[in-house]
Design a protein around this motif. Structure first.
Motif: not given
Length: 192
Positions: A54-55, A57-59
């Protein structure tokens, strides 16, 4: 297809690259400029893998997969489990973790254990999980110089060598990570 593998572990990157087909290009955290520490704060392997994928993908906007692996020893009620990498302390070496495990199992006749890997894939807005398990037992002492982590003391069922005594292709085919990656590869081939 380009995809990020969210790990700083060079051993894992090599193992994964050797298992993936040539049409899938794996990028590392370093290659995308992700130099911050991604804290693994979850109480489960699934949770830690998800935090990392998630990190990225999001950042950074990249499709990403991440894994978390634990050695689960039956007589230790599943320990070290999610804490495998830091079993002997936050900055423990592989050797310190192995020595703590061997000390914990001293005098135990039940040495059954399993390695379990969970991969979290964050791709095209979807979250997928892939699990691989390899059952075996913990040896009385370390054997072999291949691999990393608990490989020198883990002997998979049906084999007379530890992971650290095996060549990478054999280990890759039968290991927990290899099994999880095969499921990941099958899924990615459908997407490619």
């Amino acid at each position: 297809m380009k995809i990020v593998f969210a790990t700083n572990n060079k051993h894992k990157v090599k193992e994964i690259k050797d298992l993936l087909p040539s049409g899938i290009q794996v990028m590392t955290l370093d290659e995308i400029g992700c130099n911050e520490e991604i804290e693994e704060t979850a109480a489960t392997l699934e949770g830690n893998a998800k935090i990392k994928s998630d990190h990225v993908k999001e950042e950074y906007g990249y499709d990403c997969f991440a894994d978390d692996t634990g050695l689960e020893v039956e007589v230790l009620e599943g320990a070290p489990g999610v804490y495998s990498a830091r079993y002997a302390g936050e900055n423990a070496t592989f050797e310190e973790n192995v020595n703590k495990l061997l000390d914990a199992l001293e005098g135990q006749s039940n040495r059954k254990a399993r390695f379990r890997t969970v991969i979290s894939l964050n791709i095209n807005g979807e979250q997928q999980y892939f699990e691989g398990v390899c059952n075996g037992e913990i040896e009385l002492s370390a054997k072999g110089s291949q691999g990393f982590g608990y490989d020198p003391v883990f002997k998979p069922d049906g084999y007379d060598q530890t992971f650290a005594e095996m060549d990478l292709s054999t280990k890759g085919r039968i290991s927990h990570r290899g099994r999880a990656v095969q499921k990941l590869v099958e899924f990615l081939k459908k997407k490619a």
